[in-house]
Design an enzyme around this catalytic site. Structure first.
Site, PDB file in Angstrom:
ATOM      1  N   HIS A  44     -18.094   5.972  -3.713  1.00  0.00           N
ATOM      2  CA  HIS A  44     -17.130   6.091  -2.615  1.00  0.00           C
ATOM      3  C   HIS A  44     -17.013   7.534  -2.178  1.00  0.00           C
ATOM      4  O   HIS A  44     -17.134   8.462  -2.976  1.00  0.00           O
ATOM      5  CB  HIS A  44     -15.754   5.537  -3.014  1.00  0.00           C
ATOM      6  N   HIS A  89     -14.470  10.177  -0.462  1.00  0.00           N
ATOM      7  CA  HIS A  89     -13.079  10.461  -0.107  1.00  0.00           C
ATOM      8  C   HIS A  89     -13.066  11.314   1.168  1.00  0.00           C
ATOM      9  O   HIS A  89     -13.804  12.301   1.259  1.00  0.00           O
ATOM     10  CB  HIS A  89     -12.391  11.309  -1.181  1.00  0.00           C
TER      11      HIS A  89
HETATM   12  P1  5GP Z   1     -12.407   8.442  -8.041  1.00  0.00           P
HETATM   13  O1  5GP Z   1     -11.401   9.008  -8.988  1.00  0.00           O
HETATM   14  O2  5GP Z   1     -13.281   7.406  -8.715  1.00  0.00           O
HETATM   15  O3  5GP Z   1     -13.200   9.469  -7.286  1.00  0.00           O
HETATM   16  O4  5GP Z   1     -11.583   7.714  -6.901  1.00  0.00           O
HETATM   17  C1  5GP Z   1     -11.071   6.430  -7.031  1.00  0.00           C
HETATM   18  C2  5GP Z   1      -9.934   6.317  -6.056  1.00  0.00           C
HETATM   19  O5  5GP Z   1      -9.623   4.953  -5.901  1.00  0.00           O
HETATM   20  C3  5GP Z   1      -8.667   7.032  -6.509  1.00  0.00           C
HETATM   21  O6  5GP Z   1      -8.328   8.030  -5.575  1.00  0.00           O
HETATM   22  C4  5GP Z   1      -7.638   5.908  -6.587  1.00  0.00           C
HETATM   23  O7  5GP Z   1      -6.369   6.296  -6.146  1.00  0.00           O
HETATM   24  C5  5GP Z   1      -8.251   4.845  -5.695  1.00  0.00           C
HETATM   25  N1  5GP Z   1      -7.880   3.504  -6.071  1.00  0.00           N
HETATM   26  C6  5GP Z   1      -7.922   2.961  -7.319  1.00  0.00           C
HETATM   27  N2  5GP Z   1      -7.532   1.672  -7.271  1.00  0.00           N
HETATM   28  C7  5GP Z   1      -7.249   1.403  -5.971  1.00  0.00           C
HETATM   29  C8  5GP Z   1      -6.779   0.224  -5.311  1.00  0.00           C
HETATM   30  O8  5GP Z   1      -6.556  -0.836  -5.894  1.00  0.00           O
HETATM   31  N3  5GP Z   1      -6.591   0.324  -3.955  1.00  0.00           N
HETATM   32  C9  5GP Z   1      -6.842   1.465  -3.264  1.00  0.00           C
HETATM   33  N4  5GP Z   1      -6.630   1.450  -1.937  1.00  0.00           N
HETATM   34  N5  5GP Z   1      -7.275   2.592  -3.863  1.00  0.00           N
HETATM   35  C10 5GP Z   1      -7.474   2.552  -5.205  1.00  0.00           C
END
Ligand code: 5GP
Length: 128
Positions: free
Chosen positions: A114, A116
């Site tokens: 993903h 951001h």
């Molecule tokens: P990472 O830490 O893997 O780069 O980012 C994962 C992101 O997914 C985090 O910013 C977290 O807040 C978001 N996230 C986790 N679970 C959910 C969810 O159920 N719904 C949404 N909209 N975002 C989520």
């Protein structure tokens, strides 16, 4: 709720993630952009006034950027191009931050690649 760092430390590159449930509409999300390959929705824990996640609808083994192979070039380009469309749509005319966390050291907590998009405030450098 665990901190981002704690979440990253316990995350594993499993086949299915919470993002599959979002793609399949099994759990709700606020979708801000969608095309045939990419879904963009608001982050549930926003770190900036605008915080959008862009994901490929088909993961195809791309649990993180470090798993990228040549066949992923098209979707990687689409994700970045869509990030630009979303930034414009969200009015981030003064700039924005693109982040792709990878692996435990990168604080990745969801193993479905993903992008951001963060904006709506002044970002700092270097990042934490
Ligand atoms: P990472 O830490 O893997 O780069 O980012 C994962 C992101 O997914 C985090 O910013 C977290 O807040 C978001 N996230 C986790 N679970 C959910 C969810 O159920 N719904 C949404 N909209 N975002 C989520």
């Amino acid at each position: 709720m665990a901190s981002e760092k704690e979440a990253a430390l316990v995350a594993t590159p499993s086949d299915s993630t919470i993002f599959d449930k979002i793609i399949n509409k099994e759990i709700p999300s606020t979708v801000v952009y969608e095309d045939d390959k990419v879904l963009a929705f608001k982050d549930i824990e926003p770190q900036a006034p605008v915080h959008i996640l862009l994901i490929p609808k088909v993961k195809d083994g791309l649990s993180g950027l470090s798993k990228a192979e040549e066949r992923h070039i098209d979707i990687l380009g689409r994700l970045l191009y869509a990030a630009n469309l979303v930034a414009k749509q969200e009015g981030l005319d003064d700039g924005f931050r693109i982040v792709i966390n990878d692996g435990p050291n990168g604080c990745q907590s969801v193993y479905h690649i993903h992008v951001h998009v963060l904006g709506g405030r002044q970002m700092n450098w270097p990042p934490g």
